[in-house]
Enzyme design. Structure first.
Site, PDB file in Angstrom:
ATOM      1  N   ASP A 125       0.874  -1.176   0.000  1.00  0.00           N
ATOM      2  CA  ASP A 125       0.000   0.000   0.000  1.00  0.00           C
ATOM      3  C   ASP A 125       0.909   1.224   0.000  1.00  0.00           C
ATOM      4  OD1 ASP A 125      -2.444   1.593   0.407  1.00  0.00           O
ATOM      5  OD2 ASP A 125      -1.704   1.918   2.431  1.00  0.00           O
ATOM      6  N   SER A 126       0.311   2.391  -0.246  1.00  0.00           N
ATOM      7  CA  SER A 126       1.076   3.637  -0.154  1.00  0.00           C
ATOM      8  C   SER A 126       1.615   3.855   1.257  1.00  0.00           C
ATOM      9  CB  SER A 126       0.169   4.812  -0.513  1.00  0.00           C
ATOM     10  OG  SER A 126      -0.871   4.911   0.442  1.00  0.00           O
ATOM     11  N   TYR A 151      -0.462   8.564  -1.879  1.00  0.00           N
ATOM     12  CA  TYR A 151      -0.475   8.435  -3.340  1.00  0.00           C
ATOM     13  C   TYR A 151      -1.622   9.248  -3.948  1.00  0.00           C
ATOM     14  CZ  TYR A 151       2.632   4.222  -3.520  1.00  0.00           C
ATOM     15  OH  TYR A 151       3.674   3.333  -3.461  1.00  0.00           O
ATOM     16  N   CYS A 210      -4.251  -1.204  -2.122  1.00  0.00           N
ATOM     17  CA  CYS A 210      -4.382   0.245  -2.232  1.00  0.00           C
ATOM     18  C   CYS A 210      -5.273   0.531  -3.434  1.00  0.00           C
ATOM     19  CB  CYS A 210      -2.993   0.851  -2.440  1.00  0.00           C
ATOM     20  SG  CYS A 210      -2.995   2.630  -2.719  1.00  0.00           S
ATOM     21  N   ASN A 211      -6.404   1.181  -3.201  1.00  0.00           N
ATOM     22  CA  ASN A 211      -7.323   1.508  -4.294  1.00  0.00           C
ATOM     23  C   ASN A 211      -6.664   2.442  -5.304  1.00  0.00           C
ATOM     24  OD1 ASN A 211     -10.390   0.702  -3.333  1.00  0.00           O
ATOM     25  ND2 ASN A 211      -9.039   1.093  -1.617  1.00  0.00           N
ATOM     26  N   THR A 212      -5.882   3.401  -4.791  1.00  0.00           N
ATOM     27  CA  THR A 212      -5.271   4.401  -5.669  1.00  0.00           C
ATOM     28  C   THR A 212      -4.226   3.749  -6.572  1.00  0.00           C
ATOM     29  OG1 THR A 212      -5.565   5.926  -3.819  1.00  0.00           O
ATOM     30  CG2 THR A 212      -4.235   6.701  -5.653  1.00  0.00           C
ATOM     31  N   GLU A 243      -2.242   8.195   8.493  1.00  0.00           N
ATOM     32  CA  GLU A 243      -0.820   7.808   8.401  1.00  0.00           C
ATOM     33  C   GLU A 243      -0.048   8.311   9.631  1.00  0.00           C
ATOM     34  OE1 GLU A 243       2.025   5.825   6.042  1.00  0.00           O
ATOM     35  OE2 GLU A 243      -0.112   5.878   5.734  1.00  0.00           O
ATOM     36  N   CYS A 280     -10.784   3.502   0.229  1.00  0.00           N
ATOM     37  CA  CYS A 280      -9.336   3.652   0.452  1.00  0.00           C
ATOM     38  C   CYS A 280      -9.023   2.778   1.642  1.00  0.00           C
ATOM     39  CB  CYS A 280      -9.002   5.110   0.742  1.00  0.00           C
ATOM     40  SG  CYS A 280      -7.335   5.385   1.414  1.00  0.00           S
ATOM     41  N   THR A 281      -7.944   2.013   1.564  1.00  0.00           N
ATOM     42  CA  THR A 281      -7.668   1.045   2.635  1.00  0.00           C
ATOM     43  C   THR A 281      -7.243   1.705   3.946  1.00  0.00           C
ATOM     44  OG1 THR A 281      -5.454   0.750   1.690  1.00  0.00           O
ATOM     45  CG2 THR A 281      -7.134  -0.880   1.096  1.00  0.00           C
ATOM     46  N   HIS A 282      -6.897   2.978   3.910  1.00  0.00           N
ATOM     47  CA  HIS A 282      -6.614   3.673   5.176  1.00  0.00           C
ATOM     48  C   HIS A 282      -7.902   3.895   5.993  1.00  0.00           C
ATOM     49  CE1 HIS A 282      -2.693   4.714   3.406  1.00  0.00           C
ATOM     50  NE2 HIS A 282      -2.330   5.245   4.568  1.00  0.00           N
TER      51      HIS A 282
HETATM   52  N1  DGL Z   1      -4.576   3.464   0.961  1.00  0.00           N
HETATM   53  C1  DGL Z   1      -4.691   4.047  -0.332  1.00  0.00           C
HETATM   54  C2  DGL Z   1      -5.975   3.641  -1.056  1.00  0.00           C
HETATM   55  O1  DGL Z   1      -6.512   2.575  -0.782  1.00  0.00           O
HETATM   56  C3  DGL Z   1      -4.394   5.471  -0.613  1.00  0.00           C
HETATM   57  C4  DGL Z   1      -4.034   6.460   0.358  1.00  0.00           C
HETATM   58  C5  DGL Z   1      -3.102   7.475  -0.236  1.00  0.00           C
HETATM   59  O2  DGL Z   1      -1.915   7.188  -0.249  1.00  0.00           O
HETATM   60  O3  DGL Z   1      -3.553   8.537  -0.716  1.00  0.00           O
HETATM   61  O4  DGL Z   1      -6.431   4.344  -1.924  1.00  0.00           O
END
Ligand code: DGL
Length: 265
Positions: free
Chosen positions: A15-16, A47, A78-80, A157, A189-191
């Site tokens: 992931d990012s 990201y 990570c979706n992005t 984060e 978003c996984t965060h």
């Molecule tokens: N965790 C990431 C996602 O699922 C992105 C967060 C990021 O780095 O902007 O999209």
């Protein structure tokens, strides 16, 4: 973690940053014998506001690193990064299975009673061609309210899940979804699952959708074809391009797994 797992396949996850940690418990539950390798690219997070070329370059480097460590299957948690880089990754790593993650619009459509679904994601995800295609594939009677949650992944984060900064960012991004009267909100978003308690407070009565379990099921299906890894690895290894001690601390605090992270070379 139990160091004496039976021999299993080896799965590389990235992931990012620390967001992909929200996918690890579902992966562990679906694949109890697998070796999990996790890279948090926290030194380059978020990201969400990066260019596609930058995310492709980071994803390729990390995928190469995970394969060099023995990964037989890659999970882009990570979706992005999935939106920006999964096609490039499939071209470079077509010889192994690859699982991406995307916002759970389809399960949200099945859950909504009022026909109004909110989607919280990064601006990178929401503006991607991949997401636009996914959106167009949904039934026209459901309306989607897209909320680009600038600053939310970054606030998570930092690690303090009750900080006033995080509470303010959650409030700011949930207010339009409350106004739109959505009864289902997709955490794209996984965060964001780490902020779910605050999001629930901001959106009372709303059902939250995240796709960690769907990703784990798909990973388990593909992993069933893999031979057990021949490498003698511990059940979970962590690397960070940011602060490895912080990654270890969040893994302990959020997942209750005690693992020492290393610096991503
Ligand atoms: N965790 C990431 C996602 O699922 C992105 C967060 C990021 O780095 O902007 O999209």
């Amino acid at each position: 973690m139990n160091p004496a797992l039976p021999a299993g396949c080896c799965i590389g996850v990235f992931d990012s940053g620390v967001g992909g940690l929200s996918v690890l418990p579902a992966l562990r539950a679906a694949l109890p014998g697998a070796r999990l390798l996790y890279v948090a690219d926290s030194g380059h997070a978020p990201y969400g506001e990066r260019t596609e070329a930058y995310i492709v370059e980071r994803s390729q480097r990390i995928a190469g690193f995970l394969r060099a460590q023995g990964a037989q299957l890659l999970v882009v948690a990570c979706n992005t990064a999935t939106a920006a880089a999964v096609e490039a990754l499939r071209q470079s790593h077509g010889d192994i299975p690859l699982v991406g993650i995307e916002p759970g619009l389809k399960p949200a459509v099945a859950l909504t009673r009022v026909g109004r679904v909110g989607v919280m994601a990064t601006s990178g995800t929401l503006s991607s061609r991949k997401f636009q295609r996914l959106l167009l594939a949904q039934p026209p009677q459901v309306s989607f309210h897209l909320q680009a949650c600038t600053g939310l992944a970054l606030a998570i984060e930092r690690g303090d899940l009750r900080s006033t900064e995080l509470q303010a960012v959650v409030q700011r991004h949930c207010a339009p979804l409350r106004e739109a009267d959505c009864d289902v909100v997709v955490l794209g978003c996984t965060h964001y699952p780490f902020a779910a308690p605050l999001i629930r407070e901001a959106l009372p009565g709303v059902t939250l959708v995240d796709t960690a379990e769907a990703v784990a099921r798909q990973t388990a299906r593909l992993a069933a074809q893999l031979p057990p890894s021949t490498r003698d690895l511990p059940p979970l290894q962590l690397w960070s391009s940011g602060d490895p001690a912080q990654l270890s601390a969040f893994t302990l605090r959020w997942l209750e797994w005690h693992v020492e992270a290393a610096a991503l070379p």
